[in-house]
Design a protein around this motif. Structure first.
Motif: not given
Length: 112
Positions: A77-83, A85-93, A95-100
């Motif tokens: 939940g913290g990763l999704a909110v941080g990426y 809402m704060v990072g202006d990205g898609n919340m589900m992104d 959890f994708e390997k390419e993002t990491w």
């Protein structure tokens, strides 16, 4: 001679304790006996409590799994909110390997 008998009686009465003194002493003894009984009954109750096995609703191993699942949910939940809402990205992104892989490449590029 009668006079002497009364003097003896007076002397005897001073040697024997008055009834009120006797009652006070016995009441003190009763209180201490009651205190001893209460203390021993408290100790017996504590021993009984220690002897009884405690039945747990949830076993310890299940509690640990539950805590680990809560930790994982809070992290996700913290990763999704941080990426998202704060990072202006898609919340589900998040959890994708390419993002990491992209984040790791950015960190390694800055270190070189």
């Amino acid at each position: 001679m009668v006079h002497n008998d009364t003097e003896v009686k007076k002397e005897d009465s001073t040697l024997t304790p008055e009834p009120s003194e006797t009652n006070e002493n016995t009441s003190v003894k009763i209180e201490t006996k009651q205190q001893v009984k209460e203390a021993s009954s408290r100790e017996e109750r504590k021993k009984d409590e220690l002897k009884k096995p405690r039945i747990r609703i949830l076993p310890i191993w299940l509690r640990l799994i539950f805590v680990l699942l809560l930790f994982a949910a809070a992290l996700a939940g913290g990763l999704a909110v941080g990426y998202g809402m704060v990072g202006d990205g898609n919340m589900m992104d998040v959890f994708e390997k390419e993002t990491w892989l992209h984040i790791i490449d950015l960190v390694k590029k800055d270190l070189q």
